[in-house]
Design a protein around this motif. Structure first.
Motif, mmCIF file in Angstrom:
data_model
loop_
_atom_site.group_PDB
_atom_site.id
_atom_site.type_symbol
_atom_site.label_atom_id
_atom_site.label_comp_id
_atom_site.label_asym_id
_atom_site.label_seq_id
_atom_site.Cartn_x
_atom_site.Cartn_y
_atom_site.Cartn_z
ATOM 1 N N SER A 1 -4.432 11.205 3.293
ATOM 2 C CA SER A 1 -5.304 10.451 4.182
ATOM 3 C C SER A 1 -4.917 8.971 4.182
ATOM 4 O O SER A 1 -4.883 8.328 5.238
ATOM 5 C CB SER A 1 -6.762 10.630 3.750
ATOM 6 O OG SER A 1 -7.616 9.868 4.549
ATOM 7 N N LEU A 2 -4.603 8.433 3.002
ATOM 8 C CA LEU A 2 -4.147 7.042 2.926
ATOM 9 C C LEU A 2 -2.824 6.869 3.659
ATOM 10 O O LEU A 2 -2.622 5.870 4.350
ATOM 11 C CB LEU A 2 -4.010 6.608 1.474
ATOM 12 C CG LEU A 2 -5.308 6.292 0.735
ATOM 13 C CD1 LEU A 2 -5.026 6.057 -0.749
ATOM 14 C CD2 LEU A 2 -5.992 5.084 1.344
ATOM 15 N N ASP A 3 -1.918 7.831 3.503
ATOM 16 C CA ASP A 3 -0.645 7.773 4.233
ATOM 17 C C ASP A 3 -0.893 7.721 5.742
ATOM 18 O O ASP A 3 -0.262 6.935 6.455
ATOM 19 C CB ASP A 3 0.219 9.001 3.919
ATOM 20 C CG ASP A 3 0.967 8.888 2.607
ATOM 21 O OD1 ASP A 3 1.190 7.756 2.134
ATOM 22 O OD2 ASP A 3 1.329 9.948 2.064
ATOM 23 N N ASP A 4 -1.811 8.544 6.215
ATOM 24 C CA ASP A 4 -2.138 8.562 7.645
ATOM 25 C C ASP A 4 -2.712 7.225 8.095
ATOM 26 O O ASP A 4 -2.375 6.723 9.167
ATOM 27 C CB ASP A 4 -3.123 9.687 7.967
ATOM 28 C CG ASP A 4 -2.520 11.071 7.807
ATOM 29 O OD1 ASP A 4 -1.272 11.184 7.744
ATOM 30 O OD2 ASP A 4 -3.293 12.038 7.725
ATOM 31 N N LEU B 1 0.822 -1.212 0.000
ATOM 32 C CA LEU B 1 0.000 0.000 0.000
ATOM 33 C C LEU B 1 0.855 1.259 0.000
ATOM 34 O O LEU B 1 0.569 2.213 -0.723
ATOM 35 C CB LEU B 1 -0.926 0.016 1.217
ATOM 36 C CG LEU B 1 -2.172 -0.840 1.146
ATOM 37 C CD1 LEU B 1 -2.855 -0.871 2.508
ATOM 38 C CD2 LEU B 1 -3.117 -0.309 0.095
ATOM 39 N N GLU B 2 1.910 1.261 0.804
ATOM 40 C CA GLU B 2 2.797 2.427 0.847
ATOM 41 C C GLU B 2 3.414 2.701 -0.520
ATOM 42 O O GLU B 2 3.463 3.852 -0.965
ATOM 43 C CB GLU B 2 3.913 2.214 1.864
ATOM 44 C CG GLU B 2 3.464 2.347 3.293
ATOM 45 C CD GLU B 2 4.609 2.128 4.265
ATOM 46 O OE1 GLU B 2 4.807 3.003 5.110
ATOM 47 O OE2 GLU B 2 5.291 1.090 4.184
ATOM 48 N N ARG B 3 3.883 1.662 -1.183
ATOM 49 C CA ARG B 3 4.491 1.841 -2.503
ATOM 50 C C ARG B 3 3.464 2.332 -3.521
ATOM 51 O O ARG B 3 3.766 3.220 -4.332
ATOM 52 C CB ARG B 3 5.153 0.544 -2.974
ATOM 53 C CG ARG B 3 6.417 0.207 -2.180
ATOM 54 C CD ARG B 3 7.146 -0.988 -2.749
ATOM 55 N NE ARG B 3 6.383 -2.222 -2.686
ATOM 56 C CZ ARG B 3 6.261 -2.997 -1.629
ATOM 57 N NH1 ARG B 3 6.857 -2.672 -0.492
ATOM 58 N NH2 ARG B 3 5.550 -4.112 -1.672
ATOM 59 N N VAL C 1 0.710 4.090 -2.936
ATOM 60 C CA VAL C 1 0.379 5.485 -2.629
ATOM 61 C C VAL C 1 1.502 6.396 -3.113
ATOM 62 O O VAL C 1 1.255 7.449 -3.700
ATOM 63 C CB VAL C 1 0.097 5.678 -1.120
ATOM 64 C CG1 VAL C 1 0.047 7.157 -0.749
ATOM 65 C CG2 VAL C 1 -1.207 4.993 -0.746
ATOM 66 N N HIS C 2 2.740 5.991 -2.905
ATOM 67 C CA HIS C 2 3.876 6.791 -3.351
ATOM 68 C C HIS C 2 3.838 6.973 -4.875
ATOM 69 O O HIS C 2 4.056 8.075 -5.377
ATOM 70 C CB HIS C 2 5.193 6.147 -2.916
ATOM 71 C CG HIS C 2 6.397 6.918 -3.321
ATOM 72 N ND1 HIS C 2 6.738 8.129 -2.760
ATOM 73 C CD2 HIS C 2 7.342 6.669 -4.254
ATOM 74 C CE1 HIS C 2 7.827 8.581 -3.333
ATOM 75 N NE2 HIS C 2 8.216 7.714 -4.246
ATOM 76 N N ARG C 3 3.553 5.895 -5.601
ATOM 77 C CA ARG C 3 3.462 6.001 -7.068
ATOM 78 C C ARG C 3 2.319 6.917 -7.475
ATOM 79 O O ARG C 3 2.453 7.720 -8.397
ATOM 80 C CB ARG C 3 3.293 4.619 -7.696
ATOM 81 C CG ARG C 3 4.574 3.809 -7.726
ATOM 82 C CD ARG C 3 4.452 2.563 -8.578
ATOM 83 N NE ARG C 3 3.384 1.678 -8.159
ATOM 84 C CZ ARG C 3 3.519 0.675 -7.288
ATOM 85 N NH1 ARG C 3 4.685 0.433 -6.738
ATOM 86 N NH2 ARG C 3 2.484 -0.078 -6.974
ATOM 87 N N LEU C 4 1.195 6.836 -6.792
ATOM 88 C CA LEU C 4 0.067 7.722 -7.098
ATOM 89 C C LEU C 4 0.416 9.178 -6.826
ATOM 90 O O LEU C 4 0.014 10.075 -7.578
ATOM 91 C CB LEU C 4 -1.165 7.308 -6.293
ATOM 92 C CG LEU C 4 -1.846 6.020 -6.745
ATOM 93 C CD1 LEU C 4 -2.882 5.591 -5.717
ATOM 94 C CD2 LEU C 4 -2.478 6.197 -8.107
ATOM 95 N N GLU C 5 1.159 9.429 -5.748
ATOM 96 C CA GLU C 5 1.596 10.799 -5.455
ATOM 97 C C GLU C 5 2.482 11.324 -6.582
ATOM 98 O O GLU C 5 2.328 12.477 -7.015
ATOM 99 C CB GLU C 5 2.346 10.842 -4.123
ATOM 100 C CG GLU C 5 1.455 10.650 -2.921
ATOM 101 C CD GLU C 5 2.226 10.446 -1.634
ATOM 102 O OE1 GLU C 5 1.649 10.720 -0.579
ATOM 103 O OE2 GLU C 5 3.400 10.004 -1.662
#
Length: 64
Positions: free
Chosen positions: A50-53, A13-15, A17-21
């Protein structure tokens, strides 16, 4: 204690989200004006934060 599979899922999930950012940043840079696209960049960034949080919260629960 969180299982190894849960920790792997959180990492995935972290990876993602990072790609989406990064994608949101590229869209914001390549579009000449806000009227040229249908993506609400500030809302997208807020959703990603929000996903990062949420991920940080899950990690905290996994370790505590």
């Amino acid at each position: 204690m969180a299982s190894e599979r849960m920790m792997q899922a959180i990492g995935t999930l972290e990876r993602a989200v990072h790609r989406l950012e990064q994608d949101a940043d590229r869209v914001a840079v390549t579009v000449a004006s806000p009227q040229d696209h249908s993506i609400d960049i500030p809302a997208a960034r807020a959703a990603l934060r929000s996903l990062d949080d949420l991920i940080d919260d899950l990690k905290g629960k996994a370790h505590g």
